[in-house]
Design an enzyme around this catalytic site. Structure first.
Site, PDB file in Angstrom:
ATOM      1  N   CYS A 233       0.842  -1.200   0.000  1.00 21.31           N
ATOM      2  CA  CYS A 233       0.000   0.000   0.000  1.00 21.31           C
ATOM      3  C   CYS A 233       0.882   1.256   0.000  1.00 21.31           C
ATOM      4  CB  CYS A 233      -0.916  -0.020   1.223  1.00 21.31           C
ATOM      5  SG  CYS A 233      -1.807   1.529   1.473  1.00 21.31           S
TER       6      CYS A 233
ATOM      7  N   CYS B  99       0.566   3.338   3.186  1.00 19.31           N
ATOM      8  CA  CYS B  99       1.263   2.714   4.322  1.00 19.31           C
ATOM      9  C   CYS B  99       2.770   2.966   4.207  1.00 19.31           C
ATOM     10  CB  CYS B  99       0.987   1.210   4.373  1.00 19.31           C
ATOM     11  SG  CYS B  99      -0.626   0.779   5.076  1.00 19.31           S
TER      12      CYS B  99
ATOM     13  N   GLY C 274     -14.133   6.823  -8.273  1.00 20.17           N
ATOM     14  CA  GLY C 274     -12.836   7.444  -8.524  1.00 20.17           C
ATOM     15  C   GLY C 274     -11.773   7.147  -7.481  1.00 20.17           C
TER      16      GLY C 274
ATOM     17  N   HIS D 255      -6.552   2.964   0.557  1.00 17.91           N
ATOM     18  CA  HIS D 255      -6.260   3.225   1.968  1.00 17.91           C
ATOM     19  C   HIS D 255      -7.041   4.505   2.250  1.00 17.91           C
ATOM     20  CE1 HIS D 255      -3.101   3.527   5.416  1.00 17.91           C
ATOM     21  NE2 HIS D 255      -4.006   4.476   5.608  1.00 17.91           N
TER      22      HIS D 255
ATOM     23  N   HIS E 191      -8.752   7.870   2.899  1.00 16.91           N
ATOM     24  CA  HIS E 191      -8.164   9.213   3.037  1.00 16.91           C
ATOM     25  C   HIS E 191      -9.233  10.265   2.781  1.00 16.91           C
ATOM     26  CE1 HIS E 191      -7.628   7.712  -1.057  1.00 16.91           C
ATOM     27  NE2 HIS E 191      -7.846   8.952  -1.469  1.00 16.91           N
TER      28      HIS E 191
ATOM     29  N   HIS F 187      -9.692  14.016   1.289  1.00 20.81           N
ATOM     30  CA  HIS F 187      -9.101  15.130   0.542  1.00 20.81           C
ATOM     31  C   HIS F 187      -9.535  16.438   1.207  1.00 20.81           C
ATOM     32  CE1 HIS F 187      -8.154  12.840  -3.283  1.00 20.81           C
ATOM     33  NE2 HIS F 187      -9.034  12.008  -2.742  1.00 20.81           N
TER      34      HIS F 187
END
Ligand code: AMP
Ligand code: ZN
Length: 105
Positions: free
Chosen positions: A5, A8, A90, A95, A97, A99
């Site tokens: 990842c 990671c 999209g 992992h 997150h 934006h």
């Protein structure tokens, strides 16, 4: 921690990525391909593939408070937040997150 990842690896420090902010549960760094003048990603230290796999309400609250913490730190009062969930929406990095996108400080 997932071996393959990219986020990671960033958290582990493999690419010496500069963190705008780091706390106990998340790191924040600038998006490599910004879609706005200010474009940061809030990334939990725990590997969770997407919002669909997240079963930790407390962590979600902490991530949103990290949004507050980092925008306050850089003096950004006006911004958008976005979580892409799933390929069709999209999501490219699996992992979780958040934006953060803003135009000016
Ligand atoms: P998403 O489409 O929601 O999965 O968003 C993934 C985001 O990660 C995209 O906006 C990419 O530009 C960004 N990204 C991918 N690799 C990196 C990286 N190594 N450093 C910073 N941002 C990255
Ligand atoms: Zn990961």
């Amino acid at each position: 921690m997932e071996e393959n990842c990219i986020f990671c690896k960033i958290i582990r420090g493999d690419f010496n990525t500069e963190f705008v902010l780091e706390n106990d549960y998340a790191v924040v760094f600038n998006d490599i391909n910004p879609a706005a003048p200010i474009h940061m990603l809030v990334v939990p230290k725990l590997h969770v593939e997407s919002l669909n796999e997240l079963d930790n309400e407390e962590l979600l609250g902490k991530l949103m408070m990290t949004v507050r913490e980092v925008t306050k730190k850089i003096g950004l009062n006006s911004y958008k937040t976005l979580i892409n969930t799933g390929k069709d929406a999209g999501q490219e990095v699996f992992h979780l997150h958040i934006h953060i996108m803003g135009d000016k400080k």
